[in-house]
Design an enzyme around this catalytic site. Structure first.
Site, PDB file in Angstrom:
ATOM      1  N   HIS A   1      -9.584   6.447   3.317  1.00 44.68           N
ATOM      2  CA  HIS A   1      -8.314   5.889   2.847  1.00 44.68           C
ATOM      3  C   HIS A   1      -8.216   4.371   2.921  1.00 44.68           C
ATOM      4  O   HIS A   1      -7.421   3.763   2.198  1.00 44.68           O
ATOM      5  CB  HIS A   1      -7.161   6.494   3.660  1.00 44.68           C
ATOM      6  CG  HIS A   1      -5.872   6.578   2.905  1.00 44.68           C
ATOM      7  ND1 HIS A   1      -5.455   5.612   2.017  1.00 44.68           N
ATOM      8  CD2 HIS A   1      -4.895   7.515   2.893  1.00 44.68           C
ATOM      9  CE1 HIS A   1      -4.284   5.949   1.510  1.00 44.68           C
ATOM     10  NE2 HIS A   1      -3.935   7.097   2.007  1.00 44.68           N
TER      11      HIS A   1
ATOM     12  N   TYR B   1       8.897  10.159   4.766  1.00 43.27           N
ATOM     13  CA  TYR B   1       8.049   9.150   4.119  1.00 43.27           C
ATOM     14  C   TYR B   1       7.680   9.654   2.740  1.00 43.27           C
ATOM     15  O   TYR B   1       7.122  10.741   2.593  1.00 43.27           O
ATOM     16  CB  TYR B   1       6.793   8.934   4.970  1.00 43.27           C
ATOM     17  CG  TYR B   1       5.820   7.895   4.463  1.00 43.27           C
ATOM     18  CD1 TYR B   1       5.676   6.686   5.124  1.00 43.27           C
ATOM     19  CD2 TYR B   1       5.015   8.123   3.351  1.00 43.27           C
ATOM     20  CE1 TYR B   1       4.767   5.731   4.687  1.00 43.27           C
ATOM     21  CE2 TYR B   1       4.109   7.175   2.901  1.00 43.27           C
ATOM     22  CZ  TYR B   1       3.990   5.987   3.580  1.00 43.27           C
ATOM     23  OH  TYR B   1       3.090   5.043   3.141  1.00 43.27           O
TER      24      TYR B   1
ATOM     25  N   THR C   1       0.965   0.073  -1.177  1.00 45.78           N
ATOM     26  CA  THR C   1       2.040   1.062  -1.147  1.00 45.78           C
ATOM     27  C   THR C   1       3.276   0.519  -0.432  1.00 45.78           C
ATOM     28  O   THR C   1       3.222  -0.481   0.270  1.00 45.78           O
ATOM     29  CB  THR C   1       1.593   2.353  -0.430  1.00 45.78           C
ATOM     30  OG1 THR C   1       1.244   2.029   0.933  1.00 45.78           O
ATOM     31  CG2 THR C   1       0.420   2.993  -1.139  1.00 45.78           C
TER      32      THR C   1
END
Length: 809
Positions: free
Chosen positions: A518, A627, A640
């Protein structure tokens, strides 16, 4: 497995008659072709760098400006250098080397070049100013103002004609820094439904104290960084959220993407790997050559009345076609096509694509680093505890699918045993980061261990030929998909190299999937690659009738090279405990989809998010901090932002569904909640979110050695419901109306909190929404299957409020 004599270009022996050289002409030929390929690649990169650096200018534009400038001066008998060469001649003996005609030509070219560069800089800065305006997001319920028409026209003009992937990087605006006052206000608004009155008043006091005292000082440093750096968030986000984390990245950070849900192109493992690897390498080639089109925003959050866009471009109206200037997308105001998608208008940042290939996360004692090499000509394949280096080029060209299948067949046919410790080596990448860093330093810094590790870390990507069979089973859909998801998320904990940018996993029965690290990029980036692979595999590349790749095997190609190791113990115990605790559940929700939601005049994303809140309340009897991931790629190097989906308005609607409220009252509250969610999403996309700002303020406070009770409490709040939508970005690649069987399963991730849920969902076509749910078995509060049942019921309960069947009758 490679032949020994193919590893060297020549051999020699010393005898009575002197040195006898035995040159291998084939080896020398391959060296020549390899070098030729490398130089071609360097030239293409250089050319693309120049084209990107001068965009929106071009060589044709340069020629036009210079020739026009020279012609103008010649017609009016003017000095093309505007006196520059004359002035320069006072200090340099120019006349000794150039005639007057040559001086005019050189002067004209120099001044024309300066004029061309000035035009480029003006266009680039005008475009940056235009892209800094986001007023189009908030326009709704009525006609499109002429100012928006003009804005769109100017964006099209100043965007240039043929942009490449990275052409807009210098024209994108920088992420703005919100004011401390606005961030504190919106934070308090977001936590109000989660706190009792006394707790909220206490937090309100902390926020007020921070806003008046420490906040402005921290904000000054943050603004200074925003003026100096390309993005004031991204580097700190990558370092502190990802690379400095010491817990396992398996489950906690890495995520997965799945294969087609209903289509099984071939059951031959080597053949599926051959087509998939070839498609991935074709994508890398397009990426290296900047042949991938720039990524534009599909602005399905832009609510504009469809009655106006019919006449906006009356010669290019193509509803539902990706090449049209405008496209309707379902919404909350107009009955048919109320949401507008601005296609090929608003560019997004492409910086994250740079590290998709040839990248690996390298462990460190305190912090990890990302290692990226410019070029890699091989991949690494894992099968039954053994590692192989497989070259992707031969005869100066990329291997064809059948040739890659041939290499995979050789690996599958190898019956040799793993070396001691080799089979479970990758468990080091699945465990805690600090032990892996120490082991790497102690055992992998020299000798054959270092050589083999370098081969893995410098590979284009990692491939696992899995010895299990995974697939959607219509006779047992729940268990088959749940096991499939867990296998992609963590496998056996030692058969994925979790540090690589991504792993391609091909199962024994021909199904496949991805596992991605990630830190280097967010899910939409790897999703773009995966869409390309799935669209190429069964249709464009295809298979023979017996399931093999098209083409013929290569008779003289060297085989894969087996990696050699001397391995210490691994972190398998830690990884296995983490993996066994994960509870995965996948729901192919086909009762209804985007089609019916649009008839409800509601944003599909808002509809699903509100359903998740209703499902969570039914599951746990309370609300929680939620979230939802939103992108900030409208800005340079954006990643993001968080949408805090649990709002006062959503909670009011959920309570109305629990209490005995009228249908009309529930619909009214639902509309208010959907509008609020939409507004929150728009704020996050346009750089006005609160969580990244608070995070950066916290980082600055640590650098200054200042403690903030407010920031410490904000950053310690757990996200017990973490959600993300997987976007289908290349809609033109999948015609799900004609071919619904090509629906992807989407992807998912592990839970963020030990007592929370992770939910990923993908909206496919008009009638399918896939949910990926994860939690931990160790938590008595969570159960993924139970929560999945609540999600399905919540979706149905909200849809029933609209009574679409009665309206149709």
């Amino acid at each position: 497995m490679a032949e020994a004599h193919q590893a060297v270009a020549f051999q020699f022996t010393v005898g009575p008659d002197g040195i006898d050289l035995q040159l291998s002409h084939e080896a020398l030929r391959q060296i020549y072709l390899s070098g030729l390929h490398s130089w071609k690649k360097r030239f293409i990169r250089f050319k693309n760098g120049v084209m990107t650096g001068v965009y929106p200018g071009s060589p044709a534009g340069f020629t036009f400006v210079v020739v026009s400038y020279m012609s103008y001066n010649r017609y009016y008998q003017l000095d093309p250098s505007r006196g520059i060469l004359t002035k320069l001649g006072e200090y340099l003996p120019i006349s000794q080397y150039m005639s007057s005609d040559s001086q005019k030509i050189v002067g004209g070219v120099l001044v024309g070049t300066g004029l061309w560069v000035s035009i480029i800089m003006v266009m680039r800065n005008v475009l940056k100013c235009l892209l800094s305006w986001h007023g189009w997001m908030s326009q709704r319920h009525g006609s499109v103002p002429y100012t928006t028409h003009l804005w769109m026209l100017l964006v099209r003009i100043f965007s240039g004609r043929k942009p490449m992937l990275y052409s807009f990087q210098n024209s994108l605006p920088r992420l703005p820094v919100p004011s401390v006052k606005d961030t504190c206000r919106r934070y308090l608004e977001s936590v109000r439904p989660l706190m009792e009155d006394e707790q909220f008043e206490r937090m309100k006091g902390l926020a007020k104290d921070f806003e008046k005292n420490l906040g402005p000082r921290l904000q000054w440093y943050l603004k200074l960084k925003s003026w100096w750096a390309s993005n004031y968030v991204s580097d700190w986000w990558e370092e502190y959220i990802y690379l400095r984390g010491r817990s396992p990245i398996m489950v906690n950070s890495n995520y997965y993407a799945m294969d087609f849900l209903y289509v099984f192109p071939t059951s031959i493992q080597a053949a599926r790997a051959g087509n998939a690897i070839h498609a991935i390498m074709l994508y890398r080639r397009k990426l290296d050559r900047a042949q991938i089109k720039p990524i534009y925003l599909l602005a399905n959050k832009v609510p504009l009345c469809s009655a106006q866009w019919e006449r906006m471009f009356n010669t290019t109206r193509t509803p539902g076609v990706e090449t049209g200037k405008w496209r309707a997308h379902g919404c909350s105001s107009c009955p048919q096509t109320p949401y507008l998608m601005l296609l090929h208008t608003i560019p997004m940042c492409s910086a994250q694509y740079e590290r998709m290939f040839n990248t690996s996360r390298v462990p460190g004692v305190d912090t990890d680093t990302l290692m990226h090499v410019n070029e890699s000509k091989h991949i690494v394949v894992y099968h039954k505890g053994r590692y192989y280096k497989v070259g992707m080029f031969y005869d100066g060209r990329l291997l064809l699918p059948r040739e890659i299948e041939q290499q995979m067949e050789r690996i599958l046919a190898d019956t040799s045993e793993p070396l001691p410790g080799e089979e479970k080596l990758a468990a080091l990448t699945a465990g805690d980061r600090t032990p892996w860093a120490k082991a790497r330093k102690s055992y992998f810094s020299r000798g054959k261990n270092k050589q083999s590790l370098d081969i893995i870390e410098k590979a284009a990507f990692f491939v696992t030929l899995d010895d299990t069979e995974q697939r959607y089973d219509a006779n047992n859909p729940v268990k088959s998909l749940d096991v499939y998801a867990k296998c992609l998320l963590h496998g056996k904990c030692y058969d994925r190299w979790f540090d690589k940018s991504f792993n391609l996993i091909v199962f024994k029965n021909g199904s496949m999937g991805l596992n991605a690290e990630h830190s280097w990029a967010d899910a939409p980036i790897i999703g773009h690659l995966w869409e390309h692979v799935l669209s190429m595999d069964p249709v464009k590349l295809g298979y023979t009738q017996d399931g093999h790749c098209n083409g013929e095997p290569h008779q003289n190609m060297p085989g894969p090279q087996r990696l050699q190791w001397d391995i210490p113990s691994s972190s398998l115990t830690v990884a296995r405990n983490l993996a066994s605790d994960v509870d995965c559940h996948i729901i192919p929700f086909s009762t209804f989809g985007k089609g019916l939601i649009k008839k409800c005049r509601t944003s599909p994303d808002a509809f699903i998010q509100i359903a998740l809140q209703l499902a969570h309340y039914k599951d746990k009897g309370k609300f929680c901090l939620t979230y939802e991931a939103s992108m900030t790629r409208l800005f340079r190097e954006g990643r993001t932002e968080t949408v805090r989906s649990c709002t006062m308005e959503t909670c009011a609607f959920v309570r109305s569904m629990i209490r005995d409220e009228t249908r009309e009252e529930r619909l009214k509250l639902l509309k208010v909640a959907a509008d609020k969610h939409q507004k929150m999403y728009q704020l996050a996309m346009t750089g006005k979110g609160i969580d990244r700002h608070l995070f950066c303020l916290y980082v600055v406070s640590k650098y200054l050695g200042e403690d903030s009770a407010f920031l410490k409490e904000v950053l310690s709040e757990p996200w017990r419901l973490s959600t993300s939508q997987t976007p289908l970005q290349q809609v033109e690649l999948f015609d799900l109306i004609k071919h619904p069987e090509y629906a992807s399963s989407g992807g998912g991730f592990g839970p963020v909190a030990d007592d929370g849920y992770g939910v990923s969902y993908i909206i496919l076509g008009e009638n399918l929404i896939n949910f990926h749910i994860s939690s931990k078995h160790s938590s008595p509060e969570t159960d993924s299957h139970r929560f999945g049942g609540h999600i399905k019921q919540a979706m149905m309960d909200i849809l029933d409020l609209f009574q679409l069947e009665k309206k149709e009758k």
